[in-house]
Design an enzyme around this catalytic site. Structure first.
Site, short mmCIF file in Angstrom:
data_model
loop_
_atom_site.label_atom_id
_atom_site.label_comp_id
_atom_site.label_asym_id
_atom_site.label_seq_id
_atom_site.Cartn_x
_atom_site.Cartn_y
_atom_site.Cartn_z
N SER A 133 0.88 -1.18 0.00
CA SER A 133 0.00 0.00 0.00
C SER A 133 0.91 1.22 0.00
O SER A 133 2.07 1.14 0.43
CB SER A 133 -0.85 -0.01 1.28
OG SER A 133 -1.47 1.25 1.47
N TYR A 147 -1.97 -1.18 10.54
CA TYR A 147 -2.05 -1.39 9.09
C TYR A 147 -0.81 -0.81 8.41
O TYR A 147 -0.17 -1.47 7.59
CB TYR A 147 -3.32 -0.75 8.54
CG TYR A 147 -3.46 -0.94 7.04
CD1 TYR A 147 -3.77 -2.19 6.51
CD2 TYR A 147 -3.28 0.13 6.16
CE1 TYR A 147 -3.89 -2.37 5.13
CE2 TYR A 147 -3.41 -0.05 4.79
CZ TYR A 147 -3.71 -1.30 4.28
OH TYR A 147 -3.82 -1.48 2.92
N1 LIG Z 1 -8.67 -0.62 -1.27
C1 LIG Z 1 -7.65 0.19 -0.98
O1 LIG Z 1 -7.83 1.41 -0.87
C2 LIG Z 1 -6.26 -0.36 -0.82
C3 LIG Z 1 -5.19 0.54 -0.84
C4 LIG Z 1 -3.90 0.07 -0.69
C5 LIG Z 1 -3.69 -1.29 -0.54
N2 LIG Z 1 -4.73 -2.16 -0.51
C6 LIG Z 1 -4.46 -3.60 -0.32
O2 LIG Z 1 -5.00 -4.32 -1.41
C7 LIG Z 1 -5.24 -5.66 -1.00
C8 LIG Z 1 -6.61 -6.09 -1.48
O3 LIG Z 1 -7.60 -5.33 -0.81
P1 LIG Z 1 -8.90 -4.77 -1.52
O4 LIG Z 1 -8.84 -3.30 -1.47
O5 LIG Z 1 -9.11 -5.42 -2.83
O6 LIG Z 1 -10.00 -5.18 -0.44
P2 LIG Z 1 -11.15 -6.26 -0.44
O7 LIG Z 1 -12.09 -6.02 -1.55
O8 LIG Z 1 -11.68 -6.24 0.96
O9 LIG Z 1 -10.39 -7.64 -0.70
C9 LIG Z 1 -9.63 -8.30 0.30
C10 LIG Z 1 -9.46 -9.75 -0.10
O10 LIG Z 1 -8.66 -10.41 0.90
C11 LIG Z 1 -9.30 -11.62 1.25
N3 LIG Z 1 -8.93 -12.01 2.61
C12 LIG Z 1 -9.01 -11.26 3.73
N4 LIG Z 1 -8.64 -11.98 4.79
C13 LIG Z 1 -8.32 -13.22 4.34
C14 LIG Z 1 -7.88 -14.41 4.96
N5 LIG Z 1 -7.71 -14.51 6.29
N6 LIG Z 1 -7.64 -15.50 4.19
C15 LIG Z 1 -7.83 -15.44 2.84
N7 LIG Z 1 -8.25 -14.34 2.20
C16 LIG Z 1 -8.50 -13.25 2.95
C17 LIG Z 1 -10.79 -11.34 1.09
O11 LIG Z 1 -11.53 -12.53 0.84
P3 LIG Z 1 -12.49 -13.30 1.88
O12 LIG Z 1 -13.17 -12.26 2.74
O13 LIG Z 1 -13.42 -14.05 0.98
O14 LIG Z 1 -11.56 -14.19 2.63
C18 LIG Z 1 -10.79 -10.49 -0.19
O15 LIG Z 1 -10.78 -11.32 -1.32
C19 LIG Z 1 -5.06 -5.69 0.52
O16 LIG Z 1 -3.81 -6.24 0.84
C20 LIG Z 1 -5.11 -4.22 0.90
O17 LIG Z 1 -4.39 -3.95 2.07
C21 LIG Z 1 -6.02 -1.72 -0.66
#
Ligand SMILES: NC(=O)c1ccc[n+]([C@@H]2O[C@H](COP(=O)([O-])OP(=O)(O)OC[C@H]3O[C@@H](n4cnc5c(N)ncnc54)[C@H](OP(=O)(O)O)[C@@H]3O)[C@@H](O)[C@H]2O)c1
Length: 259
Positions: A133, A147
């Site tokens: 991130s 985080y």
């Molecule tokens: N959205 C943002 O603004 C942003 C910004 C910077 C970085 N990121 C990073 O991008 C990545 C993806 O996040 P996203 O934004 O796409 O959010 P998201 O839509 O909430 O997706 C998160 C994914 O992680 C999975 N997950 C969470 N805990 C898990 C576990 N214990 N075991 C297996 N799978 C798990 C969830 O699936 P299940 O719930 O089905 O397990 C879901 O598929 C993360 O690492 C986040 O920190 C996001």
């Protein structure tokens, strides 16, 4: 022999979009997340072979199961994407949620990276993309402290490994994706609202995959953030901490309306 891409957190957001794009490029996919029905539905919609792999990667046995399963496949791309955040003053946030966050955002990334990198180095081929991130580029994140710390770990580990790989002269890539706000389910899980507008998960994933194949180590998928990341190096740490802290405080539910 079919080439596979393994994506953790493929049930929504950035991971789901990466799975769609990699499938379109001809990769078979292994879709990892906890929500089995979602994975099965997504697998049925992808153009190449897709294997739903329900797993909770905060658990050691599930990580071992994933490494054992993928050892039988010709894996070329491994995306450590699963992750989540939480917001609030450190003295009030849930320790249980934070321990879970460290297990997913740090331990799982560490363990799965080691397992896959060992294989890729032996084969002299493969790509590992760790989704960190922009939070991981800052000196710290008051009111989202755990985080930010987990993502700083991912950035630091990835940078170090990219140097080790470069020195080994192996045909292996490892890099870190550092997005700012992206419109996904992240906010619902973290119980926050973005203070800045987010980019789409689709454009974030497309940029990330393009830059991964160009072997860029730190991938920042938006122009203003790339400029900000360069300027940040000039700013004193106390100033950055104060700015990030006030930005994070504004994200907390209800704060905006009270101010
Ligand atoms: N959205 C943002 O603004 C942003 C910004 C910077 C970085 N990121 C990073 O991008 C990545 C993806 O996040 P996203 O934004 O796409 O959010 P998201 O839509 O909430 O997706 C998160 C994914 O992680 C999975 N997950 C969470 N805990 C898990 C576990 N214990 N075991 C297996 N799978 C798990 C969830 O699936 P299940 O719930 O089905 O397990 C879901 O598929 C993360 O690492 C986040 O920190 C996001």
């Amino acid at each position: 022999m079919a080439r596979y891409a393994v994506i953790t957190g493929a049930s929504s957001g950035i991971g789901l979009e990466m799975a769609k794009l990699l499938s379109k490029m001809g990769y078979g996919t292994v879709l990892v997340a906890r929500r089995k029905e979602r994975l099965e539905k997504i697998a049925g919609q992808l153009p190449t072979k897709a294997i739903p792999f329900p797993a909770d990667i905060s658990k050691e046995e599930d990580r071992e199961r994933l490494l054992a399963f993928t050892d039988r496949l010709n894996v070329e791309v491994f995306v450590n994407n699963a992750g989540f955040g939480d917001c609030g003053s450190f003295v009030t946030t849930s320790l249980e949620k934070e321990k879970d966050m460290i297990d997913v955002n740090v331990t799982a990334v560490h363990v799965l990276t080691k397992g896959m990198l060992q294989r890729f180095m032996k084969k002299d081929r493969g790509y590992i993309l760790n989704v960190a991130s922009s939070a991981g580029l800052f000196p710290g994140g008051p009111y989202m402290a755990t985080y930010y710390a987990t993502k700083a770990y991912v950035v630091s580990l990835t940078r170090a490994l990219s140097q080790e790989v470069r020195e080994s002269k192996r045909n292996v890539y490892i890099g870190a994706l550092c997005p700012g706000p992206v419109d996904t389910e992240f906010n619902r899980v973290a119980e926050v609202e973005f203070a800045l507008p987010g980019i789409s998960a689709r454009s974030c994933a497309a940029y990330a995959i393009r830059q991964m194949f160009r072997r860029q180590v730190i991938i920042i998928p938006s122009f203003p953030l790339r400029v900000g990341a360069s300027l940040m190096r000039l700013a004193p740490t106390p100033v950055l901490l104060a700015v990030v802290g006030s930005h994070q405080k504004r994200k907390l539910y209800g704060r905006k309306s009270k101010e």
